[in-house]
Design an enzyme around this catalytic site. Structure first.
Site, mmCIF file in Angstrom:
data_model
loop_
_atom_site.group_PDB
_atom_site.id
_atom_site.type_symbol
_atom_site.label_atom_id
_atom_site.label_comp_id
_atom_site.label_asym_id
_atom_site.label_seq_id
_atom_site.Cartn_x
_atom_site.Cartn_y
_atom_site.Cartn_z
ATOM 1 N N TYR A 126 0.828 -1.203 0.000
ATOM 2 C CA TYR A 126 0.000 0.000 0.000
ATOM 3 C C TYR A 126 0.864 1.256 0.000
ATOM 4 O O TYR A 126 0.705 2.142 -0.851
ATOM 5 C CB TYR A 126 -0.923 -0.010 1.215
ATOM 6 N N LYS B 25 1.577 4.251 -2.924
ATOM 7 C CA LYS B 25 1.403 5.685 -2.746
ATOM 8 C C LYS B 25 2.694 6.443 -3.077
ATOM 9 O O LYS B 25 2.649 7.533 -3.662
ATOM 10 C CB LYS B 25 0.953 5.982 -1.320
#
Length: 311
Positions: A142, A146
């Site tokens: 994750y 980003k």
């Protein structure tokens, strides 16, 4: 009035962003795989991973600006490679579709997790409070997605900055308005439970943000996109920490690797600084858990009546 497309507009963060934009007088189109009752926007059901369909949809919408919130939002909710693949492909699809449709601005949601806190192999902050200049060190799919999204935006500035404005914001742990009244937060706990058990918020360094303040930030960025550096990154968070004890004390107890740097944090100051957003955009979060929580935490809070300092 501008026409703004918001991807993920029916989500926990998206609903407040859409409302803030509509209240500011913009015409809003929410693009999501679900709908939200009462949302002040035209709602479009679209799989943004379908690049051709996304391009066609943006051509029909003809947005002046796009706010990209759609993503797999919970670390560990899918295998790391899937989260990385989906989140980066979503941005590519939205980026190319928005530019092809002539959008003049694109604001993209990243995450504070790019900083790397909580890594199993250990992590120490270079300094506190954390700001946009702090090195990033993502350690899961994750956070790495980003970080990659931020790099894609930097690429877009170099490639397309002559025709569009780009921005990135790292919203802290989002608390939707109904969650102050006891609805479960993203991790399944209530806000009161997170305050009663500081270990629940320690994993995120006690960061948080009222979704309505996030909506106000998005509005402020759109108002000032031409005035700030193209591609600028912003931390966006509440001015205090989501913990009843003084921040430095809570960090030393629950995140001991931060204890040395934590001494720089006075009182209830936030671990993440939003000073850049205040300096460049005039934005500052107006809501804190001390003003919004319906029920007090089970632990007595001697600082509850004190004004939370700006970090």
């Amino acid at each position: 009035m501008s026409r703004i497309a918001v991807t993920g507009g029916a989500g926990r963060l998206g609903r407040s962003v859409v409302r803030a934009l509509a209240e500011a007088g913009h015409e809003v189109v929410s693009i999501d795989r679900t709908s939200a009752e009462g949302l002040p926007a035209r709602q479009l059901d679209l799989d943004l991973l379908d690049a051709a369909a996304t391009r066609q949809a943006f051509a029909r919408i003809a947005p002046d600006a796009v706010v990209h919130l759609a993503a797999i939002a919970v670390p560990g909710s899918r295998p790391d490679f899937e989260i990385f693949d989906i989140n980066t492909r979503l941005l590519w699809s939205v980026l190319e579709g928005a530019l092809a449709a002539g959008a003049g601005a694109l604001l993209v949601a990243s995450s504070p997790t790019v900083i790397g806190y909580g890594a199993p192999s250990g992590w120490e902050p270079a300094y506190l409070p954390l700001d946009e200049a702090h090195p990033v060190a993502p350690w899961n799919g994750y956070a790495t997605s980003k970080a990659a999204i931020e790099e894609i935006v930097r690429m877009a500035v170099r490639r397309d900055g002559h025709r569009a404005r780009f921005g990135v914001f790292r919203p802290c742990y989002v608390i939707a308005p109904e969650e102050w009244a006891g609805a479960p937060t993203q991790q399944g706990h209530t806000v009161a439970e997170r305050l009663a058990d500081p270990a629940l918020s320690a994993v995120a360094l006690f960061n948080y943000l009222d979704a309505r303040d996030a909506g106000d930030f998005v509005t402020a960025w759109l108002d000032h996109a031409e005035d700030v550096p193209n591609g600028a990154v912003f931390f966006v968070g509440a001015p205090d920490a989501l913990v009843a004890a003084p921040t430095a004390e809570a960090l030393a107890t629950h995140v001991p690797e931060t204890a040395g740097a934590a001494a720089a944090l006075p009182g209830t100051a936030a671990v993440f600084s939003s000073a850049r957003a205040e300096r460049l955009l005039g934005w500052r979060a107006r809501r804190t858990w001390r003003t919004e929580l319906d029920a007090p935490p089970s632990r007595p809070d001697p600082l509850r009546s004190a004004e939370a300092p700006h970090a």
